[in-house]
Design a protein around this motif. Sequence first.
Motif, PDB file in Angstrom:
ATOM      1  N   TYR A  27       1.901  -0.913   1.546  1.00  0.00           N
ATOM      2  CA  TYR A  27       0.477  -1.166   0.914  1.00  0.00           C
ATOM      3  C   TYR A  27       0.072  -2.589   1.359  1.00  0.00           C
ATOM      4  O   TYR A  27       0.382  -3.317   1.708  1.00  0.00           O
ATOM      5  CB  TYR A  27      -0.341  -1.519  -0.511  1.00  0.00           C
ATOM      6  CG  TYR A  27       0.377  -2.233  -1.640  1.00  0.00           C
ATOM      7  CD1 TYR A  27       0.042  -3.121  -2.105  1.00  0.00           C
ATOM      8  CD2 TYR A  27       1.612  -2.302  -2.086  1.00  0.00           C
ATOM      9  CE1 TYR A  27       0.043  -4.611  -2.413  1.00  0.00           C
ATOM     10  CE2 TYR A  27       2.450  -3.142  -2.951  1.00  0.00           C
ATOM     11  CZ  TYR A  27       2.094  -4.118  -2.904  1.00  0.00           C
ATOM     12  OH  TYR A  27       2.653  -5.285  -3.827  1.00  0.00           O
ATOM     13  N   ARG A  28      -1.767  -2.341   1.686  1.00  0.00           N
ATOM     14  CA  ARG A  28      -1.906  -3.494   2.481  1.00  0.00           C
ATOM     15  C   ARG A  28      -2.318  -4.691   1.504  1.00  0.00           C
ATOM     16  O   ARG A  28      -2.405  -4.397   0.673  1.00  0.00           O
ATOM     17  CB  ARG A  28      -3.356  -3.489   3.196  1.00  0.00           C
ATOM     18  CG  ARG A  28      -3.387  -2.141   4.330  1.00  0.00           C
ATOM     19  CD  ARG A  28      -4.669  -2.120   4.779  1.00  0.00           C
ATOM     20  NE  ARG A  28      -4.407  -1.014   6.155  1.00  0.00           N
ATOM     21  CZ  ARG A  28      -5.341   0.457   5.715  1.00  0.00           C
ATOM     22  NH1 ARG A  28      -5.200   1.174   4.280  1.00  0.00           N
ATOM     23  NH2 ARG A  28      -4.823   1.243   7.207  1.00  0.00           N
ATOM     24  N   CYS A  29      -2.197  -6.160   1.300  1.00  0.00           N
ATOM     25  CA  CYS A  29      -2.749  -6.710   0.738  1.00  0.00           C
ATOM     26  C   CYS A  29      -3.478  -7.745   1.758  1.00  0.00           C
ATOM     27  O   CYS A  29      -3.272  -8.597   2.282  1.00  0.00           O
ATOM     28  CB  CYS A  29      -1.190  -7.206   0.601  1.00  0.00           C
ATOM     29  SG  CYS A  29      -1.933  -8.977  -1.233  1.00  0.00           S
ATOM     30  N   PRO A  75      -1.363  -2.587  -4.922  1.00  0.00           N
ATOM     31  CA  PRO A  75      -2.649  -2.075  -3.533  1.00  0.00           C
ATOM     32  C   PRO A  75      -3.673  -2.731  -4.718  1.00  0.00           C
ATOM     33  O   PRO A  75      -4.249  -2.968  -5.704  1.00  0.00           O
ATOM     34  CB  PRO A  75      -2.288  -0.626  -3.772  1.00  0.00           C
ATOM     35  CG  PRO A  75      -1.266  -0.401  -4.851  1.00  0.00           C
ATOM     36  CD  PRO A  75      -1.156  -1.204  -5.618  1.00  0.00           C
ATOM     37  N   HIS A  76      -4.998  -3.170  -3.552  1.00  0.00           N
ATOM     38  CA  HIS A  76      -6.205  -3.150  -4.052  1.00  0.00           C
ATOM     39  C   HIS A  76      -7.168  -1.855  -4.309  1.00  0.00           C
ATOM     40  O   HIS A  76      -6.229  -1.009  -4.171  1.00  0.00           O
ATOM     41  CB  HIS A  76      -7.104  -3.687  -2.833  1.00  0.00           C
ATOM     42  CG  HIS A  76      -6.498  -4.759  -2.364  1.00  0.00           C
ATOM     43  ND1 HIS A  76      -7.179  -6.668  -2.659  1.00  0.00           N
ATOM     44  CD2 HIS A  76      -5.095  -5.222  -1.646  1.00  0.00           C
ATOM     45  CE1 HIS A  76      -6.020  -7.180  -2.707  1.00  0.00           C
ATOM     46  NE2 HIS A  76      -5.304  -6.589  -1.370  1.00  0.00           N
ATOM     47  N   THR A 112      -9.537   0.829  -3.947  1.00  0.00           N
ATOM     48  CA  THR A 112      -9.344   1.758  -3.254  1.00  0.00           C
ATOM     49  C   THR A 112     -10.797   1.395  -2.095  1.00  0.00           C
ATOM     50  O   THR A 112     -10.995   1.343  -1.185  1.00  0.00           O
ATOM     51  CB  THR A 112      -9.872   3.129  -3.096  1.00  0.00           C
ATOM     52  OG1 THR A 112      -8.408   4.403  -4.229  1.00  0.00           O
ATOM     53  CG2 THR A 112     -10.238   4.076  -1.946  1.00  0.00           C
ATOM     54  N   GLU A 121     -10.475  -2.679  -0.676  1.00  0.00           N
ATOM     55  CA  GLU A 121      -9.940  -1.856   0.077  1.00  0.00           C
ATOM     56  C   GLU A 121     -10.614  -1.196   1.729  1.00  0.00           C
ATOM     57  O   GLU A 121     -10.518  -2.485   2.175  1.00  0.00           O
ATOM     58  CB  GLU A 121      -9.043  -1.192   0.268  1.00  0.00           C
ATOM     59  CG  GLU A 121      -7.673  -0.538   1.302  1.00  0.00           C
ATOM     60  CD  GLU A 121      -6.604   0.137   1.381  1.00  0.00           C
ATOM     61  OE1 GLU A 121      -5.628  -0.422   0.146  1.00  0.00           O
ATOM     62  OE2 GLU A 121      -6.164  -0.067   2.250  1.00  0.00           O
TER      63      GLU A 121
END
Length: 283
Positions: free
Chosen positions: A96-98, A124-125, A127, A130
């Motif tokens: 997941y993006r951080c 994860p953030h 949605t 993000e």
Amino acid sequence: MMFTTRFAPSPTGRLHRGHAFSALTGWTAARDAGGRFLLRIEDIDPTRCNAGHETAILNDLHWLGLDWERPVRRQSEHLADYATVVDALDRRGLLYRCFRTRKDILDAIGDAPHGPAEAARPGPHPTDEEAAFLSEGRAFAWRLSLDRARDLLGDRAWAGLSFVEEGRGPMGEHGRLRARPETAGDVVLARKDAGTAYHVAVTHDDALQRVSHVIRGEDLFEATHIQVLIQTLMGWPTPVYRHHRLLTGPDGRRYAKRDASVTLAQLRAEGLDPRTLRAELGF
Ligand code: GLU
């Protein structure tokens, strides 16, 4: 499988006695086993590594009397290979993006009710957040989701993650040990600046170079737990591990790159005979 080990310094500073001990431990083990000794330059961090340090490392190791197979693998020349690994894990939904900064993470550790382990898994953030960060063009790191990895492998396989420790962990751990990736948390597998990260590059190269024995300091014992998970997810073999004690200086503190006074370059400049150093270190 041929006994193969490696010394894998990062050229972020000069080598000290602790590095000499580590390199000699690996080199001697390879010689005694009639195996291979590799040198790998782990220079994926463009902000901290430089060619001057690399040259100095090679000179110091030669001075110490070590030899190794050529060519030397230099990780900065293989960033595309590591990106492929990150992609493969991402395609399986494991990352997941951080967008958090180091400070965000440290602040969260301070606030965490159950201590650092919890904060090392920021998750994860949401949605919409993000999407907003992405549209702002903010930089992000990729983190490995332990929850998703566990779901993918299943509880049985998760509980079966293990490695053989032929040396000693910091608490004397030895023998076949259960790997506990939780202790490392949702580690970063692609840094914001480098597109890859240590755990990816090191596991990729250990597999590619058919390293049978990873011989390194016990400061990297915790890293082994997460590296075993990555090897399992990628279908790579898990080498045998031999973590060794860390040398300490006269003040009882372990040697660090910042202590310029104990570099091998300095000892050499003072006229120390490498044989004396080897004997001092027990070789
Ligand atoms: N490059 C790492 C370091 O300098 C060592 C990696 C390893 O031995 O696995 O600490």
